[in-house]
Design a protein around this motif. Structure first.
Motif, mmCIF file in Angstrom:
data_model
loop_
_atom_site.group_PDB
_atom_site.id
_atom_site.type_symbol
_atom_site.label_atom_id
_atom_site.label_comp_id
_atom_site.label_asym_id
_atom_site.label_seq_id
_atom_site.Cartn_x
_atom_site.Cartn_y
_atom_site.Cartn_z
ATOM 1 N N HIS A 36 12.075 -17.373 41.162
ATOM 2 C CA HIS A 36 13.015 -18.479 40.967
ATOM 3 C C HIS A 36 13.764 -18.419 39.639
ATOM 4 C CE1 HIS A 36 11.524 -20.167 44.610
ATOM 5 N NE2 HIS A 36 10.350 -20.513 44.111
ATOM 6 N N VAL A 37 13.163 -17.763 38.643
ATOM 7 C CA VAL A 37 13.807 -17.642 37.329
ATOM 8 C C VAL A 37 13.615 -16.229 36.800
ATOM 9 C CG1 VAL A 37 13.408 -20.094 36.767
ATOM 10 C CG2 VAL A 37 11.820 -18.357 35.914
ATOM 11 N N ARG A 38 14.387 -15.938 35.778
ATOM 12 C CA ARG A 38 14.213 -14.669 35.066
ATOM 13 C C ARG A 38 14.384 -14.951 33.582
ATOM 14 N NH1 ARG A 38 18.510 -14.410 38.243
ATOM 15 N NH2 ARG A 38 20.513 -14.765 37.262
ATOM 16 N N ARG A 39 13.717 -14.118 32.783
ATOM 17 C CA ARG A 39 13.861 -14.182 31.329
ATOM 18 C C ARG A 39 14.892 -13.127 30.942
ATOM 19 N NH1 ARG A 39 8.003 -15.014 31.972
ATOM 20 N NH2 ARG A 39 7.308 -16.753 30.658
ATOM 21 N N VAL A 40 15.891 -13.532 30.160
ATOM 22 C CA VAL A 40 16.942 -12.612 29.713
ATOM 23 C C VAL A 40 17.200 -12.843 28.226
ATOM 24 C CG1 VAL A 40 18.043 -12.508 31.996
ATOM 25 C CG2 VAL A 40 18.826 -14.184 30.322
ATOM 26 N N ARG A 41 17.852 -11.895 27.599
ATOM 27 C CA ARG A 41 18.246 -12.048 26.197
ATOM 28 C C ARG A 41 19.425 -13.008 26.104
ATOM 29 N NH1 ARG A 41 14.449 -10.930 22.818
ATOM 30 N NH2 ARG A 41 13.240 -9.215 23.636
ATOM 31 N N GLY A 42 19.429 -13.820 25.054
ATOM 32 C CA GLY A 42 20.522 -14.751 24.851
ATOM 33 C C GLY A 42 21.837 -14.028 24.579
ATOM 34 N N GLU A 43 22.928 -14.612 25.041
ATOM 35 C CA GLU A 43 24.240 -13.999 24.796
ATOM 36 C C GLU A 43 24.673 -14.188 23.350
ATOM 37 O OE1 GLU A 43 27.356 -14.883 27.531
ATOM 38 O OE2 GLU A 43 26.052 -14.600 29.269
ATOM 39 N N GLU A 82 16.791 -18.262 32.996
ATOM 40 C CA GLU A 82 17.886 -18.491 33.937
ATOM 41 C C GLU A 82 17.342 -18.633 35.355
ATOM 42 O OE1 GLU A 82 21.475 -15.919 31.835
ATOM 43 O OE2 GLU A 82 20.499 -15.117 33.630
ATOM 44 N N VAL A 83 18.019 -19.455 36.146
ATOM 45 C CA VAL A 83 17.655 -19.624 37.555
ATOM 46 C C VAL A 83 18.235 -18.460 38.348
ATOM 47 C CG1 VAL A 83 17.924 -21.107 39.592
ATOM 48 C CG2 VAL A 83 17.616 -22.133 37.343
ATOM 49 N N SER A 84 17.449 -17.912 39.259
ATOM 50 C CA SER A 84 17.925 -16.820 40.105
ATOM 51 C C SER A 84 18.878 -17.362 41.164
ATOM 52 C CB SER A 84 16.748 -16.108 40.778
ATOM 53 O OG SER A 84 16.175 -16.948 41.763
ATOM 54 N N GLU A 85 19.741 -16.496 41.659
ATOM 55 C CA GLU A 85 20.667 -16.890 42.727
ATOM 56 C C GLU A 85 19.888 -17.279 43.987
ATOM 57 O OE1 GLU A 85 23.923 -18.184 44.441
ATOM 58 O OE2 GLU A 85 23.859 -17.537 42.346
ATOM 59 N N GLU A 86 18.750 -16.619 44.220
ATOM 60 C CA GLU A 86 17.914 -16.964 45.378
ATOM 61 C C GLU A 86 17.418 -18.406 45.294
ATOM 62 O OE1 GLU A 86 18.054 -12.643 44.780
ATOM 63 O OE2 GLU A 86 17.414 -14.240 43.426
ATOM 64 N N ALA A 87 17.020 -18.831 44.100
ATOM 65 C CA ALA A 87 16.551 -20.210 43.925
ATOM 66 C C ALA A 87 17.700 -21.196 44.114
ATOM 67 C CB ALA A 87 15.920 -20.388 42.549
ATOM 68 N N VAL A 88 18.885 -20.834 43.627
ATOM 69 C CA VAL A 88 20.062 -21.693 43.815
ATOM 70 C C VAL A 88 20.353 -21.845 45.307
ATOM 71 C CG1 VAL A 88 22.554 -21.882 43.436
ATOM 72 C CG2 VAL A 88 21.053 -21.176 41.555
#
Length: 149
Positions: free
Chosen positions: A83-90, A99-105
């Motif tokens: 449902h979510v992923r951890r990513v580096r901040g922009e 961030e929420v995954s597209e699948e969860a959306v």
């Protein structure tokens, strides 16, 4: 009906709407093997994305009233479920952003979409001035509920 009477009727109806929305959210959580806090977290993350704000685990925990360990367990659980992923901040690559995954959306859209569509249909019956009044009222209620004693 007196203004006071109609005001209390609105307060009671708002409470009933809140209960029904909570039950609707709980059905979503149950059908998708999620905890109600998982759903609240996904909503907070989607609200942050809509506002173009990066959500760190610390901010998410504060928004949900969770301690650090509880937040880590929550994010781990949501990540394992996809449902979510951890990513580096922009803005700051040292930060880890959730961030929420597209699948969860899509999962949420499939379940909540019909309710959102019915709500939008109801709103189309109101003119611009009435819609502004509804928006002002609901914003005020939200802000009052968010006040800390």
């Amino acid at each position: 009906m007196t203004p006071q009477g109609s005001g209390m009727e609105i307060v009671h109806l708002l409470r009933a709407v809140t209960v029904e929305l909570g039950l609707h959210s709980a059905r979503f959580a149950q059908r998708n093997d999620m905890h109600p806090t998982d759903v609240r977290a996904l909503i907070a993350l989607m609200d942050a994305a809509r506002a173009r704000e990066e959500m760190t685990a610390g901010r998410l925990g504060a928004a949900l009233g969770l301690n650090s360990a509880g937040t880590t367990a929550l994010v781990d659980r949501l990540e394992r479920a996809g449902h979510v992923r951890r990513v580096r901040g922009e803005r700051d690559r040292r930060k880890v952003v959730i961030e929420v995954s597209e699948e969860a959306v899509e999962l949420g859209r499939a379940f909540f979409g019909p309710l959102i569509d019915r709500t939008m249909g109801l709103l189309r019956a109101y003119d611009e001035r009435e819609t502004a009044a509804i928006l002002g009222f609901l914003t005020g209620v939200r802000d009052a509920a968010a006040e800390r004693d």
